[in-house]
Write a protein that holds these residues in place. Structure first.
Motif, PDB file in Angstrom:
ATOM      1  N   PRO A 288       0.819  -1.216   0.000  1.00  0.00           N
ATOM      2  CA  PRO A 288       0.000   0.000   0.000  1.00  0.00           C
ATOM      3  C   PRO A 288       0.849   1.260   0.000  1.00  0.00           C
ATOM      4  CG  PRO A 288       0.092  -0.912   2.220  1.00  0.00           C
ATOM      5  CD  PRO A 288       0.835  -1.869   1.326  1.00  0.00           C
ATOM      6  N   ARG A 289       0.341   2.296  -0.654  1.00  0.00           N
ATOM      7  CA  ARG A 289       1.108   3.525  -0.804  1.00  0.00           C
ATOM      8  C   ARG A 289       0.207   4.754  -0.727  1.00  0.00           C
ATOM      9  NH1 ARG A 289       2.404   2.263  -7.259  1.00  0.00           N
ATOM     10  NH2 ARG A 289       0.227   2.132  -7.874  1.00  0.00           N
ATOM     11  N   LEU A 290      -1.065   4.521  -0.352  1.00  0.00           N
ATOM     12  CA  LEU A 290      -2.021   5.623  -0.192  1.00  0.00           C
ATOM     13  C   LEU A 290      -2.876   5.342   1.031  1.00  0.00           C
ATOM     14  CD1 LEU A 290      -3.577   8.137  -1.205  1.00  0.00           C
ATOM     15  CD2 LEU A 290      -4.813   6.646  -2.786  1.00  0.00           C
ATOM     16  N   PHE A 291      -2.934   6.294   1.957  1.00  0.00           N
ATOM     17  CA  PHE A 291      -3.606   6.085   3.239  1.00  0.00           C
ATOM     18  C   PHE A 291      -4.573   7.229   3.523  1.00  0.00           C
ATOM     19  CE2 PHE A 291       0.606   4.324   3.104  1.00  0.00           C
ATOM     20  CZ  PHE A 291       0.425   3.017   3.541  1.00  0.00           C
TER      21      PHE A 291
ATOM     22  N   GLU B 150     -10.215  11.373  10.084  1.00  0.00           N
ATOM     23  CA  GLU B 150     -10.356  12.255  11.255  1.00  0.00           C
ATOM     24  C   GLU B 150      -9.729  13.615  10.990  1.00  0.00           C
ATOM     25  OE1 GLU B 150      -8.859   9.353  11.050  1.00  0.00           O
ATOM     26  OE2 GLU B 150      -9.721   7.928  12.500  1.00  0.00           O
ATOM     27  N   HIS B 151      -8.766  13.648  10.093  1.00  0.00           N
ATOM     28  CA  HIS B 151      -8.066  14.898   9.760  1.00  0.00           C
ATOM     29  C   HIS B 151      -8.439  15.418   8.374  1.00  0.00           C
ATOM     30  CE1 HIS B 151      -5.365  14.555  13.245  1.00  0.00           C
ATOM     31  NE2 HIS B 151      -5.306  13.260  12.975  1.00  0.00           N
ATOM     32  N   ARG B 152      -9.341  14.739   7.697  1.00  0.00           N
ATOM     33  CA  ARG B 152      -9.619  15.028   6.283  1.00  0.00           C
ATOM     34  C   ARG B 152      -8.286  15.164   5.521  1.00  0.00           C
ATOM     35  NH1 ARG B 152     -15.082  18.763   5.879  1.00  0.00           N
ATOM     36  NH2 ARG B 152     -14.033  20.211   7.261  1.00  0.00           N
ATOM     37  N   ALA B 153      -7.481  14.104   5.685  1.00  0.00           N
ATOM     38  CA  ALA B 153      -6.127  14.125   5.123  1.00  0.00           C
ATOM     39  C   ALA B 153      -5.795  12.794   4.463  1.00  0.00           C
ATOM     40  CB  ALA B 153      -5.116  14.415   6.230  1.00  0.00           C
ATOM     41  N   LEU B 154      -4.810  12.839   3.581  1.00  0.00           N
ATOM     42  CA  LEU B 154      -4.269  11.636   2.950  1.00  0.00           C
ATOM     43  C   LEU B 154      -2.755  11.654   3.118  1.00  0.00           C
ATOM     44  CD1 LEU B 154      -6.122  11.907  -0.512  1.00  0.00           C
ATOM     45  CD2 LEU B 154      -6.746  10.354   1.358  1.00  0.00           C
ATOM     46  N   ILE B 155      -2.166  10.464   3.168  1.00  0.00           N
ATOM     47  CA  ILE B 155      -0.706  10.363   3.036  1.00  0.00           C
ATOM     48  C   ILE B 155      -0.457   9.450   1.844  1.00  0.00           C
ATOM     49  CG2 ILE B 155       1.422   9.431   4.042  1.00  0.00           C
ATOM     50  CD1 ILE B 155       0.367  10.308   6.799  1.00  0.00           C
ATOM     51  N   ASN B 156       0.381   9.908   0.897  1.00  0.00           N
ATOM     52  CA  ASN B 156       0.679   9.051  -0.258  1.00  0.00           C
ATOM     53  C   ASN B 156       2.165   9.014  -0.551  1.00  0.00           C
ATOM     54  OD1 ASN B 156       1.489  10.130  -3.169  1.00  0.00           O
ATOM     55  ND2 ASN B 156       0.423  11.802  -2.121  1.00  0.00           N
ATOM     56  N   ARG B 157       2.582   7.825  -1.019  1.00  0.00           N
ATOM     57  CA  ARG B 157       3.940   7.669  -1.549  1.00  0.00           C
ATOM     58  C   ARG B 157       3.853   6.888  -2.857  1.00  0.00           C
ATOM     59  NH1 ARG B 157       4.230   4.674   3.328  1.00  0.00           N
ATOM     60  NH2 ARG B 157       3.905   2.427   3.071  1.00  0.00           N
ATOM     61  N   MET B 158       2.965   7.390  -3.737  1.00  0.00           N
ATOM     62  CA  MET B 158       2.721   6.685  -5.002  1.00  0.00           C
ATOM     63  C   MET B 158       4.014   6.515  -5.798  1.00  0.00           C
ATOM     64  SD  MET B 158      -0.537   6.353  -4.644  1.00  0.00           S
ATOM     65  CE  MET B 158      -1.132   5.730  -6.204  1.00  0.00           C
ATOM     66  N   GLY B 159       4.805   7.590  -5.904  1.00  0.00           N
ATOM     67  CA  GLY B 159       6.073   7.506  -6.629  1.00  0.00           C
ATOM     68  C   GLY B 159       5.923   7.563  -8.137  1.00  0.00           C
TER      69      GLY B 159
ATOM     70  N   ASP C  16       3.082   7.850  10.826  1.00  0.00           N
ATOM     71  CA  ASP C  16       4.481   7.557  10.517  1.00  0.00           C
ATOM     72  C   ASP C  16       4.678   6.845   9.190  1.00  0.00           C
ATOM     73  OD1 ASP C  16       5.751   8.821  12.703  1.00  0.00           O
ATOM     74  OD2 ASP C  16       5.002   7.220  14.014  1.00  0.00           O
ATOM     75  N   GLU C  17       3.609   6.747   8.405  1.00  0.00           N
ATOM     76  CA  GLU C  17       3.774   6.230   7.037  1.00  0.00           C
ATOM     77  C   GLU C  17       4.591   7.250   6.239  1.00  0.00           C
ATOM     78  OE1 GLU C  17       3.086   3.409   5.732  1.00  0.00           O
ATOM     79  OE2 GLU C  17       1.785   2.514   7.279  1.00  0.00           O
ATOM     80  N   ILE C  18       5.557   6.766   5.491  1.00  0.00           N
ATOM     81  CA  ILE C  18       6.369   7.669   4.669  1.00  0.00           C
ATOM     82  C   ILE C  18       5.525   8.198   3.518  1.00  0.00           C
ATOM     83  CG2 ILE C  18       8.317   7.687   3.029  1.00  0.00           C
ATOM     84  CD1 ILE C  18       9.678   5.698   4.988  1.00  0.00           C
ATOM     85  N   GLY C  19       5.668   9.485   3.224  1.00  0.00           N
ATOM     86  CA  GLY C  19       4.964  10.045   2.070  1.00  0.00           C
ATOM     87  C   GLY C  19       4.554  11.485   2.290  1.00  0.00           C
TER      88      GLY C  19
END
Ligand SMILES: Cc1cc2nc3c(=O)[nH]c(=O)nc-3n(C[C@H](O)[C@H](O)[C@H](O)COP(=O)(O)O)c2cc1C
Length: 348
Positions: free
Chosen positions: A104-107, A111-120, A267-270
């Motif tokens: 997985p690379r998209l989270f 609760e924060h109306r946020a995304l973390i991505n490391r699609m690359g 702490d997911e990278i992205g």
């Protein structure tokens, strides 16, 4: 104007999408968009909301755009335009196709109306996207966001940007030079003063050559990170004012995750996007408006989740704005809300 079908349906579809893995939901949404559009079921043309505006010599049906990364391969440009966007930025595209980082690379962080991505930069390559764009019917202005392949060293990165610029020059309405994604090693180093100066000088020269060959003027804008220091910002402002750019997009995602701790995905990278990046994006936008020559337009992006957030970017100096994460959490209703809030009092 009433609610579009897509806006009415999104509250029903969203819980189902959110039960899927984020990237699977993204792929399904793209497919639904293509199907509903081909059946003629998608809403009004962008032109419906407000008078067109002229920026960078281009005519935008309205001031709202889809930010890069949602339609990396230019798969559904006509559908996005129908949904109400006045601008669709496709990509990031690289010279050669690449698969991006392992999943997985998209989270989602709802609760924060946020995304973390490391699609690359997963993408089909610039040439494939360009062929799709030739057949578009969209009223929206189409920007092509370009980058370098992950395995191209920074020493030869300039060549990747030039390859993409040449490949897309005859189909793009504007080109966005992406030097700010956090998920391609070394990419953000291209924001350092000397690197960006040589890159921009080469891009400007190629733009002139292509102008001569094609008779078209395609504006080139640069997309920057929210994680720049004050010094980093003044360096970029100086280079942009000296070498000249046709516009600046502020900003990309942030690598600073402090605002979402202790979320399980913090702490997911992205790159973090959505509401938590808004304050920093607004600050960077403000700093660029203060320093850039006034005739250089700004495109504000980062953390817009309400129409009021969009209007605030405009107030801070953005000529155009773009959204990504807000669309995931709010749905197409945000398109209507934002386009309406972006119409100036004197109707522009
Ligand atoms: C999943 C995802 C993929 C993205 N991919 C790209 C990309 O390929 N190129 C790019 O310039 N920006 C990319 N972005 C950044 C967005 O264009 C935008 O700058 C950022 O998300 C901040 O806006 P937002 O808070 O409205 O999402 C991506 C963002 C997300 C969430």
């Amino acid at each position: 104007m009433g609610m579009s079908l897509a806006s009415l349906l999104y509250p029903v579809i969203k819980p189902l999408l959110f039960r899927l893995d984020a990237e699977a939901a993204h792929e399904l949404t793209t497919r639904m968009m293509r199907v509903t559009h081909s059946l003629g079921l998608l809403g009004r043309e962008a032109i419906a909301d407000g008078p067109p505006v002229s920026v960078m010599g281009l005519n935008f049906p309205n001031r709202l755009g889809l930010a890069a990364g949602m339609d990396k391969s230019a798969a559904a440009v006509d559908a996005w335009s129908k949904l109400g966007f006045g601008m669709v930025e496709v990509g990031t595209l690289t010279p050669r196709p690449q698969t991006g980082n392992p999943k997985p690379r998209l989270f989602r962080l709802p609760e924060h109306r946020a995304l973390i991505n490391r699609m690359g930069f997963n993408n089909p390559g610039i040439h494939s996207a360009v062929e799709r764009l030739r057949h578009r019917q969209a009223k929206a202005v189409v920007g092509v966001n370009i980058g370098k392949n992950f395995d191209t060293p920074n020493e030869t990165a300039v060549e990747d940007y030039l390859i993409c610029l040449r490949a897309t020059y005859d189909v793009a309405d504007y080109v966005a030079v992406n030097i700010s994604s956090p998920n391609t090693k070394g990419l953000r180093d291209l924001q350092s003063e000397n690197a960006i100066r040589s890159l921009l000088i080469a891009v400007r020269a190629e733009q002139e050559t292509l102008k001569g060959k094609t008779g078209r003027t395609v504006p080139v804008v640069v997309k920057i990170a929210p994680d720049l220091t004050g010094e980093g910002i003044s360096d970029l402002v100086r280079v942009f004012n000296e070498v000249g750019v046709d516009g600046v997009i502020a900003t990309n995602t942030t690598i600073d995750h402090n605002s979402v701790r202790p979320h399980k995905f913090a702490d997911e990278i992205g790159g973090l996007s959505g509401e938590p990046v808004r304050k920093r994006s607004d600050e960077v936008l403000t700093a660029f408006r203060a320093g850039l020559r006034p005739e250089i337009p700004l495109i504000g992006v980062g953390g817009i989740v309400t129409g009021a957030d969009a209007a605030e970017k405009r107030r801070l100096g953005a000529d155009l704005v773009q959204i990504y994460s807000g669309l995931v959490f709010r749905g197409p209703i945000l398109i209507k809300e934002a386009t309406q809030m972006l119409v100036d009092r004197h109707g522009k």
